[in-house]
Every structure is written in structure tokens, then in C-alpha cells.
Design a protein around this motif. Structure first.
Motif, PDB file in Angstrom:
ATOM      1  N   THR A  11       0.765  -1.229   0.000  1.00 48.81           N
ATOM      2  CA  THR A  11       0.000   0.000   0.000  1.00 48.81           C
ATOM      3  C   THR A  11       0.804   1.292   0.000  1.00 48.81           C
ATOM      4  O   THR A  11       0.510   2.185  -0.779  1.00 48.81           O
ATOM      5  CB  THR A  11      -0.912   0.028   1.239  1.00 48.81           C
ATOM      6  OG1 THR A  11      -0.113  -0.183   2.404  1.00 48.81           O
ATOM      7  CG2 THR A  11      -1.961  -1.070   1.176  1.00 48.81           C
ATOM      8  N   THR A  12       1.777   1.433   0.888  1.00 48.08           N
ATOM      9  CA  THR A  12       2.348   2.732   1.190  1.00 48.08           C
ATOM     10  C   THR A  12       3.645   2.986   0.437  1.00 48.08           C
ATOM     11  O   THR A  12       4.461   2.090   0.260  1.00 48.08           O
ATOM     12  CB  THR A  12       2.609   2.852   2.707  1.00 48.08           C
ATOM     13  OG1 THR A  12       1.395   2.575   3.404  1.00 48.08           O
ATOM     14  CG2 THR A  12       3.080   4.244   3.076  1.00 48.08           C
ATOM     15  N   VAL A  45       5.265  -1.568   2.650  1.00 52.12           N
ATOM     16  CA  VAL A  45       5.712  -0.432   1.848  1.00 52.12           C
ATOM     17  C   VAL A  45       6.050  -0.945   0.458  1.00 52.12           C
ATOM     18  O   VAL A  45       6.871  -1.851   0.300  1.00 52.12           O
ATOM     19  CB  VAL A  45       6.948   0.239   2.483  1.00 52.12           C
ATOM     20  CG1 VAL A  45       7.464   1.354   1.596  1.00 52.12           C
ATOM     21  CG2 VAL A  45       6.601   0.781   3.863  1.00 52.12           C
ATOM     22  N   GLY A  73      -2.024   5.964  -3.340  1.00 54.38           N
ATOM     23  CA  GLY A  73      -1.984   5.352  -2.023  1.00 54.38           C
ATOM     24  C   GLY A  73      -1.315   6.276  -1.027  1.00 54.38           C
ATOM     25  O   GLY A  73      -0.771   7.328  -1.391  1.00 54.38           O
ATOM     26  N   PRO A  74      -1.335   5.906   0.247  1.00 59.50           N
ATOM     27  CA  PRO A  74      -0.738   6.757   1.270  1.00 59.50           C
ATOM     28  C   PRO A  74       0.767   6.898   1.105  1.00 59.50           C
ATOM     29  O   PRO A  74       1.428   6.045   0.516  1.00 59.50           O
ATOM     30  CB  PRO A  74      -1.083   6.048   2.583  1.00 59.50           C
ATOM     31  CG  PRO A  74      -1.345   4.640   2.198  1.00 59.50           C
ATOM     32  CD  PRO A  74      -1.920   4.680   0.819  1.00 59.50           C
ATOM     33  N   VAL A  75       1.298   7.999   1.635  1.00 60.84           N
ATOM     34  CA  VAL A  75       2.733   8.294   1.576  1.00 60.84           C
ATOM     35  C   VAL A  75       3.219   8.596   2.982  1.00 60.84           C
ATOM     36  O   VAL A  75       2.585   9.371   3.701  1.00 60.84           O
ATOM     37  CB  VAL A  75       3.010   9.495   0.653  1.00 60.84           C
ATOM     38  CG1 VAL A  75       4.473   9.928   0.748  1.00 60.84           C
ATOM     39  CG2 VAL A  75       2.667   9.166  -0.794  1.00 60.84           C
ATOM     40  N   VAL A  76       4.320   7.983   3.381  1.00 58.13           N
ATOM     41  CA  VAL A  76       4.938   8.308   4.655  1.00 58.13           C
ATOM     42  C   VAL A  76       6.221   9.072   4.380  1.00 58.13           C
ATOM     43  O   VAL A  76       7.006   8.700   3.510  1.00 58.13           O
ATOM     44  CB  VAL A  76       5.216   7.040   5.498  1.00 58.13           C
ATOM     45  CG1 VAL A  76       6.194   6.110   4.820  1.00 58.13           C
ATOM     46  CG2 VAL A  76       5.712   7.418   6.892  1.00 58.13           C
ATOM     47  N   LEU A  93       2.202   2.660   9.477  1.00 55.80           N
ATOM     48  CA  LEU A  93       2.195   1.942   8.207  1.00 55.80           C
ATOM     49  C   LEU A  93       1.261   0.742   8.198  1.00 55.80           C
ATOM     50  O   LEU A  93       0.829   0.313   7.127  1.00 55.80           O
ATOM     51  CB  LEU A  93       3.614   1.496   7.872  1.00 55.80           C
ATOM     52  CG  LEU A  93       4.597   2.644   7.593  1.00 55.80           C
ATOM     53  CD1 LEU A  93       6.016   2.138   7.580  1.00 55.80           C
ATOM     54  CD2 LEU A  93       4.264   3.290   6.268  1.00 55.80           C
ATOM     55  N   HIS A  98      -5.046   3.630   7.003  1.00 54.81           N
ATOM     56  CA  HIS A  98      -4.084   4.229   6.063  1.00 54.81           C
ATOM     57  C   HIS A  98      -4.372   5.725   5.883  1.00 54.81           C
ATOM     58  O   HIS A  98      -4.357   6.258   4.770  1.00 54.81           O
ATOM     59  CB  HIS A  98      -4.127   3.517   4.710  1.00 54.81           C
ATOM     60  CG  HIS A  98      -3.832   2.055   4.797  1.00 54.81           C
ATOM     61  ND1 HIS A  98      -2.613   1.567   5.203  1.00 54.81           N
ATOM     62  CD2 HIS A  98      -4.611   0.965   4.554  1.00 54.81           C
ATOM     63  CE1 HIS A  98      -2.640   0.240   5.199  1.00 54.81           C
ATOM     64  NE2 HIS A  98      -3.838  -0.145   4.824  1.00 54.81           N
ATOM     65  N   GLN A 146       2.588  10.356   8.039  1.00 55.31           N
ATOM     66  CA  GLN A 146       1.921   9.629   6.956  1.00 55.31           C
ATOM     67  C   GLN A 146       0.768  10.468   6.429  1.00 55.31           C
ATOM     68  O   GLN A 146       0.017  11.051   7.211  1.00 55.31           O
ATOM     69  CB  GLN A 146       1.381   8.280   7.446  1.00 55.31           C
ATOM     70  CG  GLN A 146       0.631   7.498   6.362  1.00 55.31           C
ATOM     71  CD  GLN A 146       0.234   6.110   6.804  1.00 55.31           C
ATOM     72  OE1 GLN A 146       1.027   5.179   6.741  1.00 55.31           O
ATOM     73  NE2 GLN A 146      -0.997   5.951   7.264  1.00 55.31           N
ATOM     74  N   GLY A 148      -2.601  10.309   3.986  1.00 52.41           N
ATOM     75  CA  GLY A 148      -3.522   9.436   3.281  1.00 52.41           C
ATOM     76  C   GLY A 148      -3.708   9.850   1.838  1.00 52.41           C
ATOM     77  O   GLY A 148      -3.458  10.999   1.453  1.00 52.41           O
ATOM     78  N   GLU A 149      -4.168   8.912   1.028  1.00 55.78           N
ATOM     79  CA  GLU A 149      -4.306   9.172  -0.404  1.00 55.78           C
ATOM     80  C   GLU A 149      -5.221  10.364  -0.677  1.00 55.78           C
ATOM     81  O   GLU A 149      -4.967  11.154  -1.591  1.00 55.78           O
ATOM     82  CB  GLU A 149      -4.846   7.933  -1.118  1.00 55.78           C
ATOM     83  CG  GLU A 149      -4.927   8.080  -2.622  1.00 55.78           C
ATOM     84  CD  GLU A 149      -5.257   6.779  -3.320  1.00 55.78           C
ATOM     85  OE1 GLU A 149      -5.065   6.703  -4.550  1.00 55.78           O
ATOM     86  OE2 GLU A 149      -5.701   5.832  -2.640  1.00 55.78           O
TER      87      GLU A 149
END
Length: 472
Positions: A11-12, A45, A73-76, A93, A98, A146, A148-149
Motif C-alpha cells: 500500500t504505502t 511499503v 496510495g498513502p505516503v509516509v 504503516l 491508512h 503519513q 492518506g491518499e
């Protein structure tokens, strides 16, 4: 363009800011960059983007903006000079939502590498940097963010705006170490809801020298991550009854279920089975049957808590499981209503209007759940629209946060007030206790009247609260 490492996963996307000299310090896994990359490889990740040093803070922020616009998708976003438990990174994560969240600690004093923030209602209400101050700060930000999308567009716009301000020197002498601090400030001030992920006894901190690395690694070994993982699987913000009469002793059940390799959905199924048995015993109407039914209904609720705790402990989150758990709660409760009404009518030989009370209690609970779900959906929709279209409610150039705070924050910190606010809405734990005790000690008529009385007060409180929150 940032270097990129990809892996087939889920996902991330991770943006690692390897922009300070400390990220090249040595540790057992090579350098701090190597160590962090290895930890991210153990987590869900799908790709790691490493932003190298040399470009300056403005260029780092523009790199974040570019990646936010290209990825899905989510980004950290996190610096490479952190030494952290893998479990602390997993708090963001591997969280099932998310969502946009920041890793924070209420125990660490603020400093240059961990700026102050103010938490309110589980959210970051205000965030600071060397330029932005935070009145009434009650926690610190640990530099792991983080997004979210749904908030990636806002992140990209904020990153570009901050880069322009930094390049023009309008934020004072901010440095490359403050990239994530400034991003958090921008998100909060733009109205993005940022969940506060509290680190608890785990460690996550930035280092500046080799002695700091050695000291931080030593602190990691002092914490049992497996024990912390089990502790954090149990909600700390649950209702009064669930917290004190279930979660206080349910950890061994979670550990046993994990050892037996039970799935959370399997535990949900057992919980439903116990509720069915409770409803069957309630239909007999005799006192001993009422007591046995009350005990079984309580044990059903215990397993209803354990399935969620097991899901968090094993991190086996599925949309089907969440939906099934919510539906099971309604099914079990209404089945018990029917069992109580049947038993009451059979015991007296005369229904005495018991079915009207049972149906009234059911309609009241359906109405309350509808109020909750519809409001949550409206808030989510408004947040998405606001993040996409609205102008920032507060300028990034305002050094001090003067937002509203005080009485509500003090109420949140007041333990007695906090528990009363949780209990007055008659959550499922309190409803379980109310049903089990009144059915075992009195009869179904008392149970339904109690549910109707307390439920009416809860509904009025919910409506007033939703209207007040919507207007502010």
C-alpha cells in the motif's frame, strides 16, 4: 530526481529524507539509511524514495510535492537520521485506515529535533517548528508523518507553498532538519485532519552524532516490542465497561487465540454463537435461565472485544472483517431482545406490551446508529472537499497558533468528565452490562425500560453534540 527502490508489496510509498550528515552514521546494519530501509522492507511499503542531500530545504520540499503528485496510495515522509523500533513505524504503516497521521509522544519534552504539538480529541490540533509556536503544547512530534491518499493533493500544494516561502527567506532560518515539521504545520493549518499516533513506551528519535546512535540503539534493546504490541492491541480510549471489565483481563485470551492461529473472524463467529445461546436461555423466562443468559451475553461481548484486539495484534485487517464485526454486534443485540421478550411473555403467560417495548428499544438503537454513521460520513465528505477546494483557514506565515483551545481541552484532560462523556452515549459495552444485569436481577420489562430511558438521553446528547460540532 530521488533514488528509488521498489518491492512487490501492498500500500504505502515511503519518502526518506537522507538530507542530513547524521543519516550516514554507522550502526550494526550499515548506515542509518540502510537500517531504516531494512525496517521499511519489513513493513507494507511498496516503494522507497530516497531524497539525497545537497539540494537544500526548498528542493527537498519540492521533491515531496513531485512524488505526492505522481504516486497513489498513502505516503509516509520521514528523515533517515532516526533510530526507531520497527513497531513504532508500524503504528502508522500498518494501521487499517491508512489515513493522515503523525507519530507523537506526550512524554518527551520539546526540542530542536522534536517540535511541540497540541493534541485534542486524538488529533493534532496545532503543530510547531522553529518559526511556528504552539500555546498549551502537550506532546511532541517525532518527525514521522503519513499522508492518506485523499490528502496527497493538499500535501503537494503545501510542499510547493512552503518551498517558495523557504526560498524567499520568509520563514526565518529554518533548516533541512525541519522538513517534516513544516509539512505537519502546513497540513494542520490547511484543515487536514491528522490522527495522533502515540508511541507509548516505544522509541523513535533523531540523532546527530555517533554517540547518539549508540545510545539510541541501546534504548531500543530495553523495550520488549512483542509485549508493547500486545498492550497496544487493547484500545485505550474504549468505553468505561469495556476498559475496566474486559480489556483489563483480555490480553491472555488474545495471546491464546494468536497461539491457536485463530482468525479474528473465527473469534467473531464464536461470539455470535454465545449470543445465540444467551438468547435461547432468555426465552425460558426462569430466573436461573436469565442469569445464565446474562453471563453468556457478557462472554459474547468479551469475545467481541477480543476479535478486534486480535486483529490489531496480528494486523490481519480486512474490510469484510470490519463489516462482519459491526453487523454481528447489531444481530446479537437484537436477537437477545427477541429472546428476552419471548421469555417474559412465557413466564407471565401475558406479554403485557413487552413486544412494544422490545421493538421500541430496537428502533431507538437503529436511530442512534444512523445518527452516528451519517454524521461520520458527512464529516469525511466535508474533509475531502475542504482539503481539495477550501483556502487554508490559517496562514503558514502566522508564527503563533492562536486557535481556539482551553475549556474543551481541559474537559478532555479531566478523567471523570471523559468517562462520563463516554458512558452517557450508551456504547455497546454499557448496553451489554445493562442488559445482562437487569435481565439477571429483574426482568425483561426493566431491561427494555432502562434501554429506552438511557437510550433517549444518549440520543439527545448525540444530536446536540453533532449539531454543535457541525456548526463549529
Amino acid at each position: 530526481m530521488p533514488e528509488q527502490m521498489t518491492r512487490e508489496s501492498t500500500t504505502t510509498a515511503a519518502v526518506v529524507l537522507a538530507t542530513t550528515p547524521a543519516c550516514r552514521l554507522a550502526c550494526a546494519d550499515g548506515t542509518l539509511v540502510d537500517r531504516l530501509s531494512g525496517q521499511l522492507g519489513e513493513l507494507p511499503v511498496r516503494e522507497v524514495h530516497i531524497v539525497p542531500s545537497g539540494g537544500g530545504l526548498a528542493d527537498d520540499l519540492r521533491a515531496v510535492a513531485q512524488l505526492a503528485r505522481l504516486t497513489h496510495g498513502p505516503v509516509v515522509v520521514l528523515p533517515a537520521d532516526i533510530v526507531a523500533h520497527t513497531e513504532s513505524l508500524a503504528l502508522l504503516l500498518e494501521h487499517p485506515s491508512h489515513d493522515t497521521a503523525a507519530l507523537v509522544s506526550p512524554d518527551r519534552p520539546p526540542g530542536p529535533l522534536h517540535p511541540p504539538v497540541r493534541l485534542q480529541g486524538g488529533r493534532v490540533a496545532a503543530a510547531g517548528s522553529s518559526f511556528h509556536t504552539v500555546p498549551e503544547a502537550n506532546a511532541t512530534f517525532l518527525s514521522v508523518l503519513q499522508v492518506g491518499e485523499a490528502d496527497l493533493g493538499c500535501l503537494a500544494d503545501i510542499s510547493d507553498e512552503l518551498a517558495d516561502l523557504v526560498a524567499a527567506g520568509r520563514l526565518g532560518p529554518v533548516t533541512a532538519i525541519e522538513a517534516t515539521d513544516l509539512l505537519l504545520v502546513g497540513l494542520v493549518r490547511s484543515g487536514v485532519g491528522v490522527r495522533a499516533a502515540q508511541i507509548g513506551p516505544l522509541h523513535c528519535g533523531r540523532v546527530t552524532g555517533q554517540s547518539g546512535v549508540d545510545s539510541a540503539v541501546t534504548r531500543l534493546a530495553d523495550v520488549d516490542e512483542a509485549r508493547v504490541r500486545l498492550d497496544t492491541a487493547v484500545k485505550t480510549d474504549d468505553g468505561f465497561f469495556a476498559t475496566h471489565f474486559v480489556s483489563s483481563w483480555s490480553k491472555p485470551l488474545v495471546r491464546l487465540a494468536a497461539r491457536l492461529k485463530l482468525k479474528p473472524n473465527s473469534v467473531t463467529g464464536i461470539s455470535i454463537g454465545l449470543a445465540v445461546l444467551a438468547a435461547v436461555w432468555f426465552t425460558y423466562g426462569a430466573r436461573w435461565a436469565q442469569v445464565l443468559g446474562g453471563v453468556l451475553f457478557y462472554l459474547s461481548f468479551v469475545l467481541d472485544c477480543v476479535d478486534g484486539q486480535l486483529a490489531r495484534y496480528t494486523r490481519e485487517f480486512t474490510p469484510l472483517g470490519a463489516w462482519a464485526d459491526a453487523m454481528a454486534d447489531r444481530f446479537k443485540e437484537y436477537l437477545v431482545y427477541a429472546g428476552l421478550a419471548i421469555g417474559y411473555a412465557a413466564g407471565l403467560g401475558n406479554p403485557d406490551g413487552i413486544w412494544y417495548l422490545a421493538v421500541g428499544a430496537m428502533i431507538l438503537q437503529v436511530t442512534r446508529h444512523t445518527v452516528d454513521f451519517s454524521f461520520a460520513g458527512a464529516v469525511s465528505d466535508a474533509a475531502r472537499v475542504g482539503a481539495a477546494w477550501a483556502r487554508p483557514p490559517r496562514s503558514l506565515m502566522e508564527p503563533a497558533d492562536q486557535g481556539p483551545h482551553g475549556i474543551r481541552a481541559r474537559l478532555e484532560r479531566d478523567t471523570l468528565t471523559r468517562w462520563l462523556k463516554k458512558m452517557i452515549v450508551l456504547p455497546i459495552g454499557e448496553r451489554t452490562a445493562l442488559i445482562a444485569i437487569t435481565a439477571a436481577v429483574f426482568n425483561a420489562r426493566v431491561t427494555f425500560l432502562s434501554l429506552l430511558g438511557w437510550g433517549a438521553v444518549a440520543l439527545l446528547y448525540q444530536l446536540i453534540g453533532r449539531i454543535e460540532r457541525a456548526s463549529t
